[in-house]
Design a protein around this motif. Structure first.
Motif, PDB file in Angstrom:
ATOM      1  N   LEU A 151       8.419  -2.911  -5.069  1.00 36.16           N
ATOM      2  CA  LEU A 151       9.144  -2.702  -6.319  1.00 36.16           C
ATOM      3  C   LEU A 151       8.247  -2.851  -7.542  1.00 36.16           C
ATOM      4  O   LEU A 151       8.740  -2.828  -8.673  1.00 36.16           O
ATOM      5  N   TYR A 152       6.937  -2.976  -7.334  1.00 35.68           N
ATOM      6  CA  TYR A 152       6.010  -3.203  -8.442  1.00 35.68           C
ATOM      7  C   TYR A 152       4.939  -2.107  -8.545  1.00 35.68           C
ATOM      8  O   TYR A 152       3.766  -2.404  -8.739  1.00 35.68           O
ATOM      9  N   PRO A 153       5.314  -0.840  -8.453  1.00 36.16           N
ATOM     10  CA  PRO A 153       4.290   0.207  -8.519  1.00 36.16           C
ATOM     11  C   PRO A 153       3.587   0.265  -9.869  1.00 36.16           C
ATOM     12  O   PRO A 153       2.495   0.830  -9.976  1.00 36.16           O
ATOM     13  N   GLY A 155       0.797  -1.219   0.000  1.00 38.55           N
ATOM     14  CA  GLY A 155       0.000   0.000   0.000  1.00 38.55           C
ATOM     15  C   GLY A 155       0.830   1.270   0.000  1.00 38.55           C
ATOM     16  O   GLY A 155       0.355   2.341  -0.406  1.00 38.55           O
ATOM     17  N   ARG A 156       2.085   1.193   0.433  1.00 40.66           N
ATOM     18  CA  ARG A 156       2.948   2.370   0.432  1.00 40.66           C
ATOM     19  C   ARG A 156       3.245   2.859  -0.980  1.00 40.66           C
ATOM     20  O   ARG A 156       3.632   4.015  -1.174  1.00 40.66           O
ATOM     21  N   CYS A 157       3.055   1.997  -1.973  1.00 42.98           N
ATOM     22  CA  CYS A 157       3.264   2.422  -3.360  1.00 42.98           C
ATOM     23  C   CYS A 157       2.305   3.533  -3.749  1.00 42.98           C
ATOM     24  O   CYS A 157       2.606   4.343  -4.638  1.00 42.98           O
ATOM     25  N   ALA A 158       1.135   3.591  -3.099  1.00 46.36           N
ATOM     26  CA  ALA A 158       0.163   4.633  -3.419  1.00 46.36           C
ATOM     27  C   ALA A 158       0.684   6.016  -3.044  1.00 46.36           C
ATOM     28  O   ALA A 158       0.307   7.020  -3.659  1.00 46.36           O
ATOM     29  N   VAL A 159       1.545   6.091  -2.041  1.00 46.49           N
ATOM     30  CA  VAL A 159       2.168   7.357  -1.653  1.00 46.49           C
ATOM     31  C   VAL A 159       3.310   7.703  -2.603  1.00 46.49           C
ATOM     32  O   VAL A 159       3.529   8.870  -2.950  1.00 46.49           O
ATOM     33  N   LEU A 160       4.043   6.691  -3.035  1.00 47.94           N
ATOM     34  CA  LEU A 160       5.187   6.909  -3.919  1.00 47.94           C
ATOM     35  C   LEU A 160       4.773   7.238  -5.352  1.00 47.94           C
ATOM     36  O   LEU A 160       5.509   7.927  -6.073  1.00 47.94           O
ATOM     37  N   LEU A 161       3.601   6.767  -5.762  1.00 47.99           N
ATOM     38  CA  LEU A 161       3.210   6.852  -7.167  1.00 47.99           C
ATOM     39  C   LEU A 161       3.257   8.260  -7.755  1.00 47.99           C
ATOM     40  O   LEU A 161       3.781   8.448  -8.862  1.00 47.99           O
ATOM     41  N   LEU A 219       0.559   5.092 -14.883  1.00 44.16           N
ATOM     42  CA  LEU A 219       1.564   4.366 -14.120  1.00 44.16           C
ATOM     43  C   LEU A 219       2.968   4.669 -14.634  1.00 44.16           C
ATOM     44  O   LEU A 219       3.146   5.021 -15.807  1.00 44.16           O
ATOM     45  N   PRO A 220       3.975   4.505 -13.779  1.00 45.26           N
ATOM     46  CA  PRO A 220       5.351   4.676 -14.261  1.00 45.26           C
ATOM     47  C   PRO A 220       5.762   3.505 -15.152  1.00 45.26           C
ATOM     48  O   PRO A 220       5.156   2.431 -15.106  1.00 45.26           O
ATOM     49  N   HIS A 221       6.781   3.734 -15.957  1.00 47.67           N
ATOM     50  CA  HIS A 221       7.338   2.694 -16.826  1.00 47.67           C
ATOM     51  C   HIS A 221       8.617   2.180 -16.166  1.00 47.67           C
ATOM     52  O   HIS A 221       9.635   2.880 -16.144  1.00 47.67           O
ATOM     53  N   VAL A 222       8.567   0.994 -15.614  1.00 46.52           N
ATOM     54  CA  VAL A 222       9.694   0.422 -14.876  1.00 46.52           C
ATOM     55  C   VAL A 222      10.369  -0.638 -15.737  1.00 46.52           C
ATOM     56  O   VAL A 222       9.728  -1.586 -16.191  1.00 46.52           O
ATOM     57  N   VAL A 223      11.681  -0.475 -15.954  1.00 38.70           N
ATOM     58  CA  VAL A 223      12.417  -1.437 -16.782  1.00 38.70           C
ATOM     59  C   VAL A 223      13.411  -2.266 -15.975  1.00 38.70           C
ATOM     60  O   VAL A 223      13.990  -3.213 -16.498  1.00 38.70           O
ATOM     61  N   TRP A 224      13.606  -1.908 -14.696  1.00 34.96           N
ATOM     62  CA  TRP A 224      14.554  -2.644 -13.843  1.00 34.96           C
ATOM     63  C   TRP A 224      14.135  -2.422 -12.407  1.00 34.96           C
ATOM     64  O   TRP A 224      13.745  -1.332 -12.035  1.00 34.96           O
ATOM     65  N   ARG A 225      14.192  -3.486 -11.628  1.00 33.80           N
ATOM     66  CA  ARG A 225      13.831  -3.367 -10.211  1.00 33.80           C
ATOM     67  C   ARG A 225      14.760  -4.251  -9.394  1.00 33.80           C
ATOM     68  O   ARG A 225      15.012  -5.418  -9.743  1.00 33.80           O
ATOM     69  N   ALA A 226      15.263  -3.676  -8.299  1.00 35.70           N
ATOM     70  CA  ALA A 226      16.190  -4.408  -7.437  1.00 35.70           C
ATOM     71  C   ALA A 226      16.018  -3.929  -6.005  1.00 35.70           C
ATOM     72  O   ALA A 226      15.578  -2.802  -5.756  1.00 35.70           O
ATOM     73  N   GLY A 227      16.361  -4.795  -5.061  1.00 30.38           N
ATOM     74  CA  GLY A 227      16.246  -4.453  -3.653  1.00 30.38           C
ATOM     75  C   GLY A 227      17.492  -4.836  -2.882  1.00 30.38           C
ATOM     76  O   GLY A 227      18.185  -5.799  -3.234  1.00 30.38           O
ATOM     77  N   LEU A 228      17.781  -4.073  -1.837  1.00 35.40           N
ATOM     78  CA  LEU A 228      18.924  -4.315  -0.963  1.00 35.40           C
ATOM     79  C   LEU A 228      18.403  -4.494   0.453  1.00 35.40           C
ATOM     80  O   LEU A 228      17.620  -3.671   0.941  1.00 35.40           O
ATOM     81  N   ASP A 229      18.802  -5.574   1.115  1.00 36.40           N
ATOM     82  CA  ASP A 229      18.299  -5.841   2.460  1.00 36.40           C
ATOM     83  C   ASP A 229      19.308  -6.718   3.194  1.00 36.40           C
ATOM     84  O   ASP A 229      19.977  -7.560   2.580  1.00 36.40           O
ATOM     85  N   VAL A 252       5.135  10.732  -7.153  1.00 36.17           N
ATOM     86  CA  VAL A 252       6.515  11.130  -7.396  1.00 36.17           C
ATOM     87  C   VAL A 252       7.120  10.299  -8.523  1.00 36.17           C
ATOM     88  O   VAL A 252       7.756  10.834  -9.441  1.00 36.17           O
ATOM     89  N   LEU A 253       6.916   8.995  -8.482  1.00 41.47           N
ATOM     90  CA  LEU A 253       7.482   8.124  -9.513  1.00 41.47           C
ATOM     91  C   LEU A 253       6.953   8.476 -10.900  1.00 41.47           C
ATOM     92  O   LEU A 253       7.705   8.494 -11.877  1.00 41.47           O
ATOM     93  N   ALA A 254       5.657   8.758 -10.995  1.00 46.05           N
ATOM     94  CA  ALA A 254       5.052   9.045 -12.296  1.00 46.05           C
ATOM     95  C   ALA A 254       5.545  10.362 -12.888  1.00 46.05           C
ATOM     96  O   ALA A 254       5.495  10.551 -14.109  1.00 46.05           O
TER      97      ALA A 254
END
Length: 311
Positions: A124-126, A95-101, A158-168, A103-105
């Motif tokens: 990572l899937y907005p 649900g946090r993607c709704a806040v990020l959207l 929606l944004p156009h995402v061509v690469w997604r990665a995470g660090l944890d 800015v990302l768009a």
């Protein structure tokens, strides 16, 4: 802050009006000398309410009745302690993607997303989710994320995402039932809609797993960022992560991320990542600050249920 005071603050600022079960339980723990003494044997960073309550739920213990919770926790403390020492609160709220959207768009497309503190990578899937800002709907797939937006018009697409990665430090695997069970245990008891959302988001991620790297937010960030494809706008982002990072490492992280090409989106408690001249939050409940490249933009609720734009 003393452990008892931490639980009182959690009840008042985070659980009040959001989870009556956890509000009642946190207040009970704040007055429970026996449970507080047990928590006192843990490192300070391992005493937080979400971790204790999540571990008890994960191990099948009761959280609905404070007396039953007390008895179960005391009787089963060795098992609970072991889990609390090895686990972290990795709430992966899509649900946090709704806040990020918004800015990302608005950033130059396409995007290469890199999430710090990614957990299982569900944020990572907005571009794969559907968003409902009142009567305004964006997208048509995956779980539907409801968000009350104030002060800004939601994006048209929606944004156009061509690469997604995470660090944890401890990435979770959406194809591992035990890891998914831990994510489920971190969802607050009354939040059936978030539990259903988790299942839907897990299905999206499992169909196209992201690149998740085990590593440190400072030492390993530049190398992962360098793997982003040329021609895409690199976006490093994080939500409610820096609370778990010691202050000196937060400063080091900020220096590293500012030196990377692209953009930096932060969504953190203002006590953790400080800004000058913030307006007052909408109310006394816990809000995080959404910021782009060090400039604060909006107040947001921790699970992405609303945001108030002030930029």
């Amino acid at each position: 802050m003393a452990t008892a005071a931490t639980y009182v603050e959690f009840a008042a600022r985070e659980a009040h009006g959001v989870s009556p079960t956890y509000e009642r339980l946190a207040l009970a723990v704040s007055r429970d000398d026996e449970v507080l003494a047990l928590l006192g044997t843990l490192p300070p960073g391992k005493r937080q309410p979400n971790l204790l309550f999540g571990v008890v739920r994960f191990l099948g213990g009761p959280v609905g009745d404070p007396a039953a919770f007390h008895d179960h926790t005391v009787a089963n403390w060795p098992a609970i302690e072991a889990e609390m020492r090895t686990r972290a609160t990795q709430t992966n709220e899509a649900g946090r993607c709704a806040v990020l959207l918004p800015v990302l768009a608005a950033l130059p497309q396409p995007l290469a997303l890199l999430e710090v503190g990614a957990s299982a990578g569900l944020c990572l899937y907005p571009d794969r989710y559907t968003y409902r800002y009142g009567d305004h709907v964006v997208g048509s797939g995956g779980p539907v994320l409801d968000c009350a937006a104030t002060g800004v018009r939601p994006p048209a697409g929606l944004p156009h995402v061509v690469w997604r990665a995470g660090l944890d430090l401890n990435p979770l695997d959406v194809t591992d039932p035990a890891d998914v069970a831990w994510l489920d245990a971190l969802i607050w008891p009354e939040h059936a809609h978030r539990r259903a959302r988790l299942r839907d988001a897990v299905a999206v991620a499992a169909a196209d797993p992201p690149l998740l790297v085990r590593g440190d937010v400072v030492d390993d960030l530049p190398a992962l960022a360098a793997r982003a494809p040329e021609g895409a706008t690199l976006v490093v982002f994080h939500t409610a992560v820096l609370f778990y990072v010691p202050e000196p490492r937060r400063r080091a992280f900020a220096e590293v991320v500012r030196g990377l090409p692209g953009h930096w989106i932060a969504n953190e408690d203002p006590a953790v990542l400080r800004y000058d001249a913030l307006p007052d939050p909408p109310d006394e409940t816990l809000h995080t600050v959404l910021a782009l490249d060090g400039t604060p933009l909006a107040w947001s609720r921790p699970h992405g249920q609303s945001f108030t734009w002030f930029a």
